[in-house]
Write an enzyme that holds these catalytic residues in place. Structure first.
Site: not given
Ligand code: F6P
Length: 321
Positions: A128, A163, A251
């Site tokens: 982040d 798009r 992720h």
């Molecule tokens: O590590 C930061 C982060 O990837 C953020 O960008 C995101 O909002 C959050 O973690 C997601 O967390 P988790 O993997 O616990 O769902």
């Protein structure tokens, strides 16, 4: 004189954490310190999930994403009882210094341990980039590059179909990933947690572009934007008549082999942390300013509020029109 140190990774994983682990372990072993790896962050500390780190423990991990020590977000550790239990476990195991590799919450945990008399050093690691005291955090560079790769692919298909693609990237409170990725991919719009989304302004931009025959439009949206992707899609569809698609990168941005920047930065930080411990320092958050490694007290480092880089936002506005 310190003899035995421990290290852990905590919070969301970030590419480059392994490079930092490797650097901590190799620097410590070179200085004849015993090194304990604590698995699963503060959760593992409370469970005493410890492994001895030898030279071989960190071979072939530099280039790998994730963290070989595993990670967790520990609710137990946040309680006063959990914190006290963690400090006691470290004392009982004769740990002379703890290196914590993680984001804001993880460094807050390190600060609290330090207040209980545990020698701690914190290394910033979060995709982040929301730690204001440092110009970079381990994993951010890789995450933007991953986002840019995905955005490049989306540009190709969006161009072919004429798009609008609305793409959500990570960042609940901090728009750095979104802003950097938006500039890097030449997006037409960006919505950040730090700004009210001007969706009608974006519709005007898209309509002007469509009038000129530029049908491809990319809009990057940070997770923390107050409007959902579906809300954005509904307004854009109605106001521009364009076909709109939405994509959540999720992720994917947290994994992958670290970039050269993250490998080098994490390696430098890992060695720096051990040097600080050897010099007798404690309660320090390490980071980077103007290319030089720096360290601040946890109190000073964590008190700084992260603000949106207005000059970057202005650059985006200039280049996106
Ligand atoms: O590590 C930061 C982060 O990837 C953020 O960008 C995101 O909002 C959050 O973690 C997601 O967390 P988790 O993997 O616990 O769902």
């Amino acid at each position: 004189m310190i003899k035995k140190i421990a290290l852990l990774t905590s919070g969301g994983d970030a590419p480059g954490m392994n490079a930092a682990i490797r650097a901590v372990v190799k620097t410590a072993l070179k200085n004849e310190l015993e090194v304990i790896g604590i698995r699963r962050g503060y959760e593992g500390l409370l469970d005493q999930d410890f492994i001895e780190m030898k030279r071989g423990s960190v071979s072939d991990i530099l280039q790998r994403g994730g963290t070989m020590l595993l990670t967790a977000r520990s609710e137990r550790f946040k309680t006063p009882q959990g914190l006290a239990a963690g400090a006691e476990i470290l004392r009982k195991n004769q740990i002379d210094g703890l290196v914590v590799i993680g984001g804001n919450g993880s460094l807050c945990g390190a600060q609290k341990l330090n207040e209980l008399g545990i020698t701690t050093i914190g290394l910033p690691a979060t995709i982040d980039n929301d730690l204001a005291y440092t110009e970079a955090s381990i994993g951010f560079d890789t995450a933007i590059n991953t986002a840019l790769y995905a955005l490049g692919n989306l540009r190709d298909t969006s161009y072919s179909h004429g798009r609008v693609n609305v793409v959500q990237v990570m960042g609940r409170h901090c728009g750095d990933i979104a802003l950097h990725a938006a500039i890097g991919c030449g997006a037409e719009g960006v919505f950040l947690p730090e700004r009210e989304p001007d969706i009608m302004g974006l519709c005007n931009i898209i309509n002007k572009r469509r009038d000129l025959g530029c049908l491809l439009n990319i809009v990057v949206v940070a997770e923390g934007c107050p409007l959902s992707l579906e809300e954005i899609k509904a307004v854009l569809t109605k106001q521009t008549g364009a076909e709109v698609r939405t994509t959540v990168l999720g992720h994917i941005q947290r994994g992958g082999s670290p970039t050269s920047y993250d490998r080098l930065f994490a390696s430098r930080l890992g060695a720096y942390a051990v040097d600080l411990l050897l010099k007798g320092a404690s309660g320090r958050a390490c980071g980077i300013k103007y290319g030089r490694l720096v360290d601040f007290s946890f109190e000073d480092a964590l008190a700084i509020k992260k603000n949106l880089d207005e000059s970057l936002y202005e650059l985006f506005e200039l280049l996106s029109k």
